[in-house]
Scaffold this motif. Structure first.
Motif, PDB file in Angstrom:
ATOM      1  N   SER A 242       1.110  -1.358   0.036  1.00 37.55           N
ATOM      2  CA  SER A 242      -0.154   0.508  -0.236  1.00 37.55           C
ATOM      3  C   SER A 242       0.675   1.406   0.306  1.00 37.55           C
ATOM      4  O   SER A 242       1.723   1.120   0.431  1.00 37.55           O
ATOM      5  CB  SER A 242      -1.169   0.320   1.337  1.00 37.55           C
ATOM      6  OG  SER A 242      -1.853  -1.012   1.659  1.00 37.55           O
ATOM      7  N   ARG A 243       0.499   2.189  -1.288  1.00 37.04           N
ATOM      8  CA  ARG A 243       1.733   3.372  -1.044  1.00 37.04           C
ATOM      9  C   ARG A 243       0.609   4.239  -1.260  1.00 37.04           C
ATOM     10  O   ARG A 243      -0.083   4.284  -2.257  1.00 37.04           O
ATOM     11  CB  ARG A 243       2.680   3.089  -2.016  1.00 37.04           C
ATOM     12  CG  ARG A 243       3.218   4.341  -2.017  1.00 37.04           C
ATOM     13  CD  ARG A 243       4.923   4.239  -3.145  1.00 37.04           C
ATOM     14  NE  ARG A 243       4.289   3.289  -4.608  1.00 37.04           N
ATOM     15  CZ  ARG A 243       5.769   2.255  -4.910  1.00 37.04           C
ATOM     16  NH1 ARG A 243       6.545   1.971  -4.158  1.00 37.04           N
ATOM     17  NH2 ARG A 243       4.726   1.273  -5.631  1.00 37.04           N
ATOM     18  N   LEU A 244       1.170   5.420  -0.358  1.00 30.94           N
ATOM     19  CA  LEU A 244       0.015   7.661  -0.412  1.00 30.94           C
ATOM     20  C   LEU A 244       1.159   8.472  -0.630  1.00 30.94           C
ATOM     21  O   LEU A 244       2.144   8.425  -0.239  1.00 30.94           O
ATOM     22  CB  LEU A 244      -0.738   7.345   0.400  1.00 30.94           C
ATOM     23  CG  LEU A 244      -2.294   6.153   0.823  1.00 30.94           C
ATOM     24  CD1 LEU A 244      -1.622   5.299   1.766  1.00 30.94           C
ATOM     25  CD2 LEU A 244      -2.737   7.413   1.892  1.00 30.94           C
ATOM     26  N   LYS A 245       0.955   8.629  -2.107  1.00 30.44           N
ATOM     27  CA  LYS A 245       2.087  10.263  -2.419  1.00 30.44           C
ATOM     28  C   LYS A 245       1.111  11.227  -2.355  1.00 30.44           C
ATOM     29  O   LYS A 245       0.228  11.342  -3.608  1.00 30.44           O
ATOM     30  CB  LYS A 245       2.859   9.954  -3.357  1.00 30.44           C
ATOM     31  CG  LYS A 245       3.868  10.587  -4.064  1.00 30.44           C
ATOM     32  CD  LYS A 245       4.888  10.387  -4.789  1.00 30.44           C
ATOM     33  CE  LYS A 245       5.889  10.909  -4.725  1.00 30.44           C
ATOM     34  NZ  LYS A 245       7.109  10.741  -6.099  1.00 30.44           N
ATOM     35  N   PHE A 246       1.404  12.125  -1.123  1.00 32.23           N
ATOM     36  CA  PHE A 246       0.225  13.368  -1.797  1.00 32.23           C
ATOM     37  C   PHE A 246       1.421  14.819  -2.304  1.00 32.23           C
ATOM     38  O   PHE A 246       2.286  14.884  -1.611  1.00 32.23           O
ATOM     39  CB  PHE A 246      -0.242  14.442   0.069  1.00 32.23           C
ATOM     40  CG  PHE A 246      -0.946  13.203   0.269  1.00 32.23           C
ATOM     41  CD1 PHE A 246      -2.691  13.325   0.030  1.00 32.23           C
ATOM     42  CD2 PHE A 246      -0.847  12.325   1.435  1.00 32.23           C
ATOM     43  CE1 PHE A 246      -3.554  12.665   0.360  1.00 32.23           C
ATOM     44  CE2 PHE A 246      -1.730  11.376   1.739  1.00 32.23           C
ATOM     45  CZ  PHE A 246      -2.625  11.881   1.213  1.00 32.23           C
ATOM     46  N   MET A 247       0.826  15.372  -3.480  1.00 31.62           N
ATOM     47  CA  MET A 247       1.768  16.561  -3.639  1.00 31.62           C
ATOM     48  C   MET A 247       1.183  17.660  -3.870  1.00 31.62           C
ATOM     49  O   MET A 247      -0.078  17.630  -4.253  1.00 31.62           O
ATOM     50  CB  MET A 247       2.043  15.942  -5.451  1.00 31.62           C
ATOM     51  CG  MET A 247       3.161  14.613  -5.254  1.00 31.62           C
ATOM     52  SD  MET A 247       3.162  13.820  -6.762  1.00 31.62           S
ATOM     53  CE  MET A 247       1.871  12.674  -6.385  1.00 31.62           C
ATOM     54  N   PHE A 248       1.794  18.346  -2.822  1.00 30.71           N
ATOM     55  CA  PHE A 248       1.382  20.016  -2.772  1.00 30.71           C
ATOM     56  C   PHE A 248       2.435  20.594  -3.495  1.00 30.71           C
ATOM     57  O   PHE A 248       3.713  20.558  -3.863  1.00 30.71           O
ATOM     58  CB  PHE A 248       1.565  19.592  -0.957  1.00 30.71           C
ATOM     59  CG  PHE A 248       0.462  19.481   0.487  1.00 30.71           C
ATOM     60  CD1 PHE A 248      -1.057  19.544  -0.332  1.00 30.71           C
ATOM     61  CD2 PHE A 248       0.869  18.306   0.222  1.00 30.71           C
ATOM     62  CE1 PHE A 248      -1.684  18.538   0.237  1.00 30.71           C
ATOM     63  CE2 PHE A 248       0.598  17.397   1.048  1.00 30.71           C
ATOM     64  CZ  PHE A 248      -1.063  17.469   0.983  1.00 30.71           C
ATOM     65  N   LYS A 249       1.784  22.142  -3.580  1.00 28.49           N
ATOM     66  CA  LYS A 249       2.644  23.086  -4.178  1.00 28.49           C
ATOM     67  C   LYS A 249       4.294  23.287  -3.372  1.00 28.49           C
ATOM     68  O   LYS A 249       4.865  23.861  -3.938  1.00 28.49           O
ATOM     69  CB  LYS A 249       2.193  24.369  -4.250  1.00 28.49           C
ATOM     70  CG  LYS A 249       2.504  25.644  -5.300  1.00 28.49           C
ATOM     71  CD  LYS A 249       1.362  26.910  -5.286  1.00 28.49           C
ATOM     72  CE  LYS A 249       1.927  27.875  -5.718  1.00 28.49           C
ATOM     73  NZ  LYS A 249       1.408  29.490  -6.537  1.00 28.49           N
ATOM     74  N   ASP A 250       4.275  23.429  -2.005  1.00 28.73           N
ATOM     75  CA  ASP A 250       5.667  23.910  -0.707  1.00 28.73           C
ATOM     76  C   ASP A 250       6.727  21.831  -0.919  1.00 28.73           C
ATOM     77  O   ASP A 250       7.026  22.013  -0.202  1.00 28.73           O
ATOM     78  CB  ASP A 250       4.573  24.280   0.053  1.00 28.73           C
ATOM     79  CG  ASP A 250       3.913  23.279   0.882  1.00 28.73           C
ATOM     80  OD1 ASP A 250       3.302  23.080   0.315  1.00 28.73           O
ATOM     81  OD2 ASP A 250       4.113  23.982   2.246  1.00 28.73           O
ATOM     82  N   MET A 251       5.937  20.527  -0.730  1.00 27.46           N
ATOM     83  CA  MET A 251       6.404  19.752  -0.817  1.00 27.46           C
ATOM     84  C   MET A 251       4.897  18.599  -0.858  1.00 27.46           C
ATOM     85  O   MET A 251       3.934  18.392  -1.005  1.00 27.46           O
ATOM     86  CB  MET A 251       5.790  20.167   1.238  1.00 27.46           C
ATOM     87  CG  MET A 251       4.987  19.206   1.774  1.00 27.46           C
ATOM     88  SD  MET A 251       4.807  19.099   3.533  1.00 27.46           S
ATOM     89  CE  MET A 251       3.329  18.666   3.858  1.00 27.46           C
ATOM     90  N   THR A 252       6.311  17.651  -1.150  1.00 28.74           N
ATOM     91  CA  THR A 252       5.587  16.388  -1.112  1.00 28.74           C
ATOM     92  C   THR A 252       5.601  14.962   0.009  1.00 28.74           C
ATOM     93  O   THR A 252       6.896  15.435   1.157  1.00 28.74           O
ATOM     94  CB  THR A 252       6.549  15.794  -2.183  1.00 28.74           C
ATOM     95  OG1 THR A 252       6.099  16.093  -3.628  1.00 28.74           O
ATOM     96  CG2 THR A 252       6.239  14.138  -2.758  1.00 28.74           C
ATOM     97  N   ALA A 253       5.009  15.002   0.226  1.00 27.95           N
ATOM     98  CA  ALA A 253       4.269  13.875   1.598  1.00 27.95           C
ATOM     99  C   ALA A 253       4.147  12.060   1.290  1.00 27.95           C
ATOM    100  O   ALA A 253       2.975  12.097   0.511  1.00 27.95           O
ATOM    101  CB  ALA A 253       3.349  13.867   2.632  1.00 27.95           C
ATOM    102  N   GLU A 254       5.229  11.156   1.209  1.00 29.25           N
ATOM    103  CA  GLU A 254       5.010   9.788   0.764  1.00 29.25           C
ATOM    104  C   GLU A 254       5.107   8.476   2.172  1.00 29.25           C
ATOM    105  O   GLU A 254       5.469   9.085   2.565  1.00 29.25           O
ATOM    106  CB  GLU A 254       5.724   9.583  -0.076  1.00 29.25           C
ATOM    107  CG  GLU A 254       5.732   8.507  -0.689  1.00 29.25           C
ATOM    108  CD  GLU A 254       6.288   8.568  -2.098  1.00 29.25           C
ATOM    109  OE1 GLU A 254       6.048   7.408  -2.902  1.00 29.25           O
ATOM    110  OE2 GLU A 254       7.630   9.726  -1.974  1.00 29.25           O
ATOM    111  N   SER A 255       4.177   7.902   2.343  1.00 32.33           N
ATOM    112  CA  SER A 255       4.268   7.186   2.648  1.00 32.33           C
ATOM    113  C   SER A 255       5.561   5.761   2.411  1.00 32.33           C
ATOM    114  O   SER A 255       5.315   5.132   0.715  1.00 32.33           O
ATOM    115  CB  SER A 255       3.272   6.223   3.283  1.00 32.33           C
ATOM    116  OG  SER A 255       2.839   5.384   1.856  1.00 32.33           O
ATOM    117  N   ALA A 256       6.449   5.450   3.750  1.00 28.27           N
ATOM    118  CA  ALA A 256       7.615   4.920   2.864  1.00 28.27           C
ATOM    119  C   ALA A 256       7.567   3.176   3.075  1.00 28.27           C
ATOM    120  O   ALA A 256       9.241   2.098   2.002  1.00 28.27           O
ATOM    121  CB  ALA A 256       9.027   5.830   3.347  1.00 28.27           C
ATOM    122  N   SER A 257       6.758   2.896   3.855  1.00 22.25           N
ATOM    123  CA  SER A 257       7.481   1.247   4.361  1.00 22.25           C
ATOM    124  C   SER A 257       6.762   0.872   2.758  1.00 22.25           C
ATOM    125  O   SER A 257       7.006  -0.831   2.876  1.00 22.25           O
ATOM    126  CB  SER A 257       7.052   0.980   5.331  1.00 22.25           C
ATOM    127  OG  SER A 257       5.716   0.880   6.107  1.00 22.25           O
TER     128      SER A 257
END
Length: 367
Positions: A242-257
């Motif tokens: 399972s993997r989630l990646k949220f891309m915003f104008k100022d940053m990216t947040a991603e589940s890494a495991s």
């Protein structure tokens, strides 16, 4: 008479499939919960439990003044009736996903809860992972306000042994396929972070198992905030992730495991668009306080809601939003058109999201 411990809630777990995982979580919270009883129609499975009070009769538990909280871990098609019975008996209720089988049923439950003296807590345990909570922590401090694109992968593996359980794989009892039973957790995390969905376009297919519902899905969304999301799900993956990646104008947040069943938990990676934003993110995260995760995290928050009047960890509105997305996905997948939310009472799928035109494309010839 049994002596009660101060502020400890007495629990009965109904259903010992996923209910066994619930039991493990309750046992990690001995100062908050005491599992007094278990109930299951399968007497062999029931006999394997080490809980002293075992029964096949739910009514015995509903009639007992020694039970404060009923934890429903039964097949989806039983939830509506059992929730009504437990609330009518004056018990608090935790209910596994999906809460009920349609938006009409969700609205009916809301009416019951409005007049009940006890409370109902839908399950969505993934949202309490500390990685996802870090993202919410950052957003509350001004980061990630302008979403661009989110991608979510739910790539799991389920075979004939899984579907040998009689209620699985059938619209009447499981009520759906991969989108409802497996991917609903990760998709709920999307709306938990970004809020409502505006439009849905789904392509669904049955390609892995000989089941009534879908086991492959490719879905595109437009969120109410204007951002886009792409969801993919299958039950035929060789490596479960399972993997989630949220891309915003100022940053990216991603589940890494990529752990299939704990995508909200650490590690998560937060990357700013500039070194200055990176430094500010690190400074903001230094103030993050990790909490309990998964079922343990949700149950601890349920206890706080009941004993300290804190906010419910997952509201009925949250559960309804997840079911509204499911309804839109199944309607889009069946009709081959985009679906705009909200779904109102006059919508053809308001009372049931089950396909009426023959279901989704099927191709099992590869097997």
């Amino acid at each position: 008479m049994t002596t009660r411990k101060l502020n400890v809630l007495n629990v009965a777990v109904i259903g010992l499939g996923i209910g066994r995982t619930h039991l493990e979580a309750f046992r990690k919270l001995p100062d908050l919960f005491d599992v007094k009883a278990v109930c299951d129609q399968n007497e062999t499975r029931l006999a394997q439990s080490d809980i002293a009070w075992k029964t096949t009769r739910l009514q015995d538990l509903l009639d007992s003044d020694q039970i404060d909280l009923i934890d429903l871990c039964t097949p989806p098609n039983t939830h509506l009736l059992l929730v009504r019975q437990a609330l009518a008996a004056g018990k608090h209720v935790i209910c596994e996903k999906p809460l009920v089988g349609s938006l009409a049923e969700a609205d009916a439950v809301e009416e019951v809860v409005a007049t009940a003296k006890t409370r109902l807590f839908p399950i969505f345990q993934y949202r309490f992972g500390n990685g996802l909570q870090k993202l919410l922590h950052l957003r509350s401090r001004g980061f990630g306000r302008h979403a661009l694109l989110t991608t979510i992968e739910t790539h799991w593996r389920r075979g004939a042994d899984y579907y040998a359980t009689p209620w699985r794989g059938k619209w009447a009892t499981e009520m759906g396929g991969v989108c409802l039973t497996q991917a609903i957790h990760a998709h709920e995390m999307l709306t938990y972070v970004l809020g409502p969905v505006k439009t849905v376009y789904a392509r669904l297919a049955t390609r892995v198992n000989d089941i009534e519902g879908e086991d492959c899905a490719a879905i595109s969304l437009e969120m109410a905030d204007g951002s886009l999301a792409v969801l993919s799900a299958t039950l035929g993956a060789a490596d479960e992730i399972s993997r989630l990646k949220f891309m915003f104008k100022d940053m990216t947040a991603e589940s890494a495991s990529t752990h299939p069943y704990r995508p909200g938990e650490e590690p998560w990676v937060f990357k700013g668009q500039t070194p200055e934003i990176d430094a500010a993110i690190r400074a903001a995260l230094s103030g993050f306080e990790p909490g309990r995760e998964s079922f343990e995290g949700q149950f601890a928050r349920v206890h706080a809601a009941l004993t300290r009047d804190e906010l419910t960890p997952v509201s009925l509105a949250d559960a309804r939003a997840a079911l509204e997305l499911i309804t839109a996905i199944y309607h889009s997948g069946e009709m081959g058109t985009a679906v705009t939310l909200p779904i109102l009472k006059d919508h053809p799928k308001y009372s049931s999201w089950k396909p009426t035109t023959g279901g989704f494309p099927r191709d099992l010839s590869h097997g």
